[in-house]
Design a protein around this motif. Structure first.
Motif, PDB file in Angstrom:
ATOM      1  N   GLN A   3       0.849  -1.182   0.000  1.00 57.89           N
ATOM      2  CA  GLN A   3       0.000   0.000   0.000  1.00 57.89           C
ATOM      3  C   GLN A   3       0.894   1.245   0.000  1.00 57.89           C
ATOM      4  OE1 GLN A   3      -0.918  -2.343   2.839  1.00 57.89           O
ATOM      5  NE2 GLN A   3      -2.012  -3.406   1.211  1.00 57.89           N
ATOM      6  N   LEU A   4       0.516   2.213  -0.793  1.00 54.39           N
ATOM      7  CA  LEU A   4       1.277   3.456  -0.909  1.00 54.39           C
ATOM      8  C   LEU A   4       0.389   4.633  -0.535  1.00 54.39           C
ATOM      9  CD1 LEU A   4       3.036   2.777  -4.345  1.00 54.39           C
ATOM     10  CD2 LEU A   4       4.000   2.462  -2.062  1.00 54.39           C
ATOM     11  N   VAL A   5       0.926   5.558   0.222  1.00 50.94           N
ATOM     12  CA  VAL A   5       0.198   6.757   0.606  1.00 50.94           C
ATOM     13  C   VAL A   5       1.101   7.966   0.402  1.00 50.94           C
ATOM     14  CG1 VAL A   5      -0.976   7.987   2.452  1.00 50.94           C
ATOM     15  CG2 VAL A   5      -1.186   5.496   2.288  1.00 50.94           C
ATOM     16  N   GLU A   6       0.612   8.926  -0.376  1.00 46.84           N
ATOM     17  CA  GLU A   6       1.354  10.161  -0.615  1.00 46.84           C
ATOM     18  C   GLU A   6       0.925  11.237   0.373  1.00 46.84           C
ATOM     19  OE1 GLU A   6       0.203   8.429  -4.723  1.00 46.84           O
ATOM     20  OE2 GLU A   6      -0.765   8.829  -2.793  1.00 46.84           O
ATOM     21  N   SER A   7       1.817  12.161   0.626  1.00 46.18           N
ATOM     22  CA  SER A   7       1.508  13.324   1.454  1.00 46.18           C
ATOM     23  C   SER A   7       2.451  14.449   1.069  1.00 46.18           C
ATOM     24  CB  SER A   7       1.635  12.994   2.941  1.00 46.18           C
ATOM     25  OG  SER A   7       2.961  12.626   3.255  1.00 46.18           O
ATOM     26  N   GLY A   8       2.133  15.641   1.574  1.00 48.65           N
ATOM     27  CA  GLY A   8       3.023  16.773   1.365  1.00 48.65           C
ATOM     28  C   GLY A   8       2.555  17.777   0.334  1.00 48.65           C
ATOM     29  N   GLY A   9       1.455  17.485  -0.334  1.00 44.32           N
ATOM     30  CA  GLY A   9       0.941  18.431  -1.310  1.00 44.32           C
ATOM     31  C   GLY A   9       0.366  19.668  -0.638  1.00 44.32           C
ATOM     32  N   GLY A  10       0.029  20.642  -1.453  1.00 41.61           N
ATOM     33  CA  GLY A  10      -0.557  21.867  -0.924  1.00 41.61           C
ATOM     34  C   GLY A  10      -0.515  22.980  -1.931  1.00 41.61           C
ATOM     35  N   ARG A  19       7.964  19.302  -0.629  1.00 44.81           N
ATOM     36  CA  ARG A  19       8.514  17.946  -0.627  1.00 44.81           C
ATOM     37  C   ARG A  19       7.378  16.970  -0.450  1.00 44.81           C
ATOM     38  NH1 ARG A  19      12.833  14.694   3.220  1.00 44.81           N
ATOM     39  NH2 ARG A  19      11.058  14.690   4.663  1.00 44.81           N
ATOM     40  N   LEU A  20       7.206  16.106  -1.433  1.00 44.38           N
ATOM     41  CA  LEU A  20       6.210  15.056  -1.347  1.00 44.38           C
ATOM     42  C   LEU A  20       6.835  13.804  -0.753  1.00 44.38           C
ATOM     43  CD1 LEU A  20       4.443  15.384  -4.817  1.00 44.38           C
ATOM     44  CD2 LEU A  20       4.026  16.651  -2.701  1.00 44.38           C
ATOM     45  N   SER A  21       6.022  13.083   0.001  1.00 45.59           N
ATOM     46  CA  SER A  21       6.456  11.821   0.587  1.00 45.59           C
ATOM     47  C   SER A  21       5.529  10.708   0.134  1.00 45.59           C
ATOM     48  CB  SER A  21       6.435  11.901   2.115  1.00 45.59           C
ATOM     49  OG  SER A  21       7.315  12.893   2.600  1.00 45.59           O
ATOM     50  N   CYS A  22       6.089   9.535   0.028  1.00 52.00           N
ATOM     51  CA  CYS A  22       5.332   8.338  -0.322  1.00 52.00           C
ATOM     52  C   CYS A  22       5.770   7.250   0.653  1.00 52.00           C
ATOM     53  CB  CYS A  22       5.626   7.937  -1.763  1.00 52.00           C
ATOM     54  SG  CYS A  22       4.932   6.343  -2.287  1.00 52.00           S
ATOM     55  N   VAL A  23       4.847   6.798   1.478  1.00 47.45           N
ATOM     56  CA  VAL A  23       5.171   5.762   2.451  1.00 47.45           C
ATOM     57  C   VAL A  23       4.530   4.455   2.028  1.00 47.45           C
ATOM     58  CG1 VAL A  23       3.229   6.388   3.950  1.00 47.45           C
ATOM     59  CG2 VAL A  23       5.184   5.140   4.901  1.00 47.45           C
ATOM     60  N   GLY A  24       5.295   3.385   2.151  1.00 44.56           N
ATOM     61  CA  GLY A  24       4.799   2.066   1.801  1.00 44.56           C
ATOM     62  C   GLY A  24       4.533   1.223   3.025  1.00 44.56           C
ATOM     63  N   SER A  25       3.547   0.337   2.924  1.00 40.07           N
ATOM     64  CA  SER A  25       3.242  -0.586   4.007  1.00 40.07           C
ATOM     65  C   SER A  25       2.680  -1.871   3.419  1.00 40.07           C
ATOM     66  CB  SER A  25       2.238   0.024   4.995  1.00 40.07           C
ATOM     67  OG  SER A  25       1.008   0.285   4.347  1.00 40.07           O
ATOM     68  N   TYR A 113       1.212  -1.038  -8.041  1.00 38.92           N
ATOM     69  CA  TYR A 113       0.556  -0.425  -6.890  1.00 38.92           C
ATOM     70  C   TYR A 113       0.645   1.095  -6.998  1.00 38.92           C
ATOM     71  CZ  TYR A 113       1.127  -5.160  -5.201  1.00 38.92           C
ATOM     72  OH  TYR A 113       1.099  -6.528  -5.083  1.00 38.92           O
ATOM     73  N   TRP A 114      -0.458   1.736  -6.642  1.00 41.26           N
ATOM     74  CA  TRP A 114      -0.578   3.186  -6.749  1.00 41.26           C
ATOM     75  C   TRP A 114      -1.107   3.762  -5.449  1.00 41.26           C
ATOM     76  CZ3 TRP A 114       0.424   6.030 -11.287  1.00 41.26           C
ATOM     77  CH2 TRP A 114       0.768   5.254 -12.413  1.00 41.26           C
ATOM     78  N   GLY A 115      -0.645   4.958  -5.130  1.00 37.70           N
ATOM     79  CA  GLY A 115      -1.236   5.695  -4.038  1.00 37.70           C
ATOM     80  C   GLY A 115      -2.486   6.427  -4.500  1.00 37.70           C
ATOM     81  N   GLN A 116      -3.106   7.125  -3.555  1.00 37.67           N
ATOM     82  CA  GLN A 116      -4.367   7.816  -3.861  1.00 37.67           C
ATOM     83  C   GLN A 116      -4.146   9.213  -4.438  1.00 37.67           C
ATOM     84  OE1 GLN A 116      -2.952   7.890  -0.945  1.00 37.67           O
ATOM     85  NE2 GLN A 116      -3.094  10.045  -0.354  1.00 37.67           N
ATOM     86  N   GLY A 117      -2.912   9.701  -4.346  1.00 33.20           N
ATOM     87  CA  GLY A 117      -2.580  11.005  -4.906  1.00 33.20           C
ATOM     88  C   GLY A 117      -2.627  12.123  -3.891  1.00 33.20           C
ATOM     89  N   THR A 118      -1.837  13.155  -4.159  1.00 34.19           N
ATOM     90  CA  THR A 118      -1.840  14.363  -3.345  1.00 34.19           C
ATOM     91  C   THR A 118      -1.846  15.568  -4.273  1.00 34.19           C
ATOM     92  OG1 THR A 118      -0.750  15.514  -1.501  1.00 34.19           O
ATOM     93  CG2 THR A 118       0.695  14.433  -3.098  1.00 34.19           C
ATOM     94  N   GLN A 119      -2.670  16.549  -3.962  1.00 34.91           N
ATOM     95  CA  GLN A 119      -2.848  17.705  -4.841  1.00 34.91           C
ATOM     96  C   GLN A 119      -1.730  18.713  -4.614  1.00 34.91           C
ATOM     97  OE1 GLN A 119      -5.435  18.504  -7.213  1.00 34.91           O
ATOM     98  NE2 GLN A 119      -3.982  20.153  -7.700  1.00 34.91           N
ATOM     99  N   VAL A 120      -1.137  19.153  -5.701  1.00 35.71           N
ATOM    100  CA  VAL A 120      -0.176  20.253  -5.676  1.00 35.71           C
ATOM    101  C   VAL A 120      -0.733  21.376  -6.534  1.00 35.71           C
ATOM    102  CG1 VAL A 120       2.128  21.002  -6.374  1.00 35.71           C
ATOM    103  CG2 VAL A 120       1.822  18.778  -5.270  1.00 35.71           C
ATOM    104  N   THR A 121      -0.866  22.549  -5.940  1.00 36.24           N
ATOM    105  CA  THR A 121      -1.364  23.717  -6.652  1.00 36.24           C
ATOM    106  C   THR A 121      -0.333  24.828  -6.554  1.00 36.24           C
ATOM    107  OG1 THR A 121      -3.653  23.116  -6.139  1.00 36.24           O
ATOM    108  CG2 THR A 121      -3.236  25.372  -6.865  1.00 36.24           C
ATOM    109  N   VAL A 122       0.101  25.301  -7.706  1.00 36.48           N
ATOM    110  CA  VAL A 122       1.076  26.386  -7.757  1.00 36.48           C
ATOM    111  C   VAL A 122       0.357  27.607  -8.322  1.00 36.48           C
ATOM    112  CG1 VAL A 122       3.335  27.128  -8.562  1.00 36.48           C
ATOM    113  CG2 VAL A 122       2.882  24.690  -8.172  1.00 36.48           C
TER     114      VAL A 122
END
Length: 124
Positions: A3-10, A19-25, A113-122
Motif C-alpha cells: 500500500q502506498l500513501v502520498e503526502s506533502g501536497g498543498g 517535498r512530497l512523501s510516499c510511504v509504503g506498508s 501499486y498506486w497511491g491515492q494522490g496528493t494535490q499540488v497547486t502552484v
C-alpha cells in the motif's frame, strides 16, 4: 500487497518548494522501483521521475529535470520528491507507484501499486 500513501501536497506560490512523501506498508518497499506521476485536469498522466530499488539510479522527465529530486529511505519505507522552482504548470495531482522490474523503462501499465494522490497547486 504493497500500500502506498502520498503526502506533502498543498498550495505554493510560483518559485516555491514542496517535498512530497510516499510511504509504503504491507510489503517490503525496497523490492520495488518507485515512480512519481502527475495528472493535471484535462491532461494525460505524466511520469515525471523514477528511482530504482537501491536508489542508485534515478530518472526525470525533461519537464522537471533540474528542479525536482527523487530519493528514498528504504529503512523507513519512504520515497520523496523534492520540488523546487515550482511553476504554475506543475499544478496536478501527484501519485507514487511501484514496479518490480525496471524503472524508467517500465511501461506505465506495469506499475502494480498506486497511491491515492496528493494535490499540488502552484498559484500566486
Amino acid at each position: 500487497q504493497l500500500q502506498l500513501v502520498e503526502s506533502g501536497g498543498g498550495l505554493v506560490q510560483p518559485g516555491g518548494s514542496l517535498r512530497l512523501s510516499c510511504v509504503g506498508s504491507g510489503y517490503r518497499m525496497d523490492y520495488y522501483a518507485i515512480g512519481w506521476f502527475r495528472q493535471a485536469p484535462g491532461k494525460e498522466r505524466e511520469r515525471i521521475s523514477c528511482i530504482t530499488t537501491t536508489g542508485g539510479d534515478t530518472a526525470y522527465a525533461d519537464s522537471v529535470k533540474g528542479r525536482f529530486t527523487i530519493s528514498r529511505d528504504n529503512a523507513k519505507n519512504m520515497v520523496y520528491l523534492q520540488m523546487n522552482s515550482l511553476k504554475e504548470e506543475d499544478t496536478a495531482v501527484y501519485y507514487c507507484a511501484a514496479v518490480r522490474r525496471l524503472c524508467w523503462a517500465a511501461p506505465t501499465g506495469n506499475y502494480e501499486y498506486w497511491g491515492q494522490g496528493t494535490q499540488v497547486t502552484v498559484s500566486s
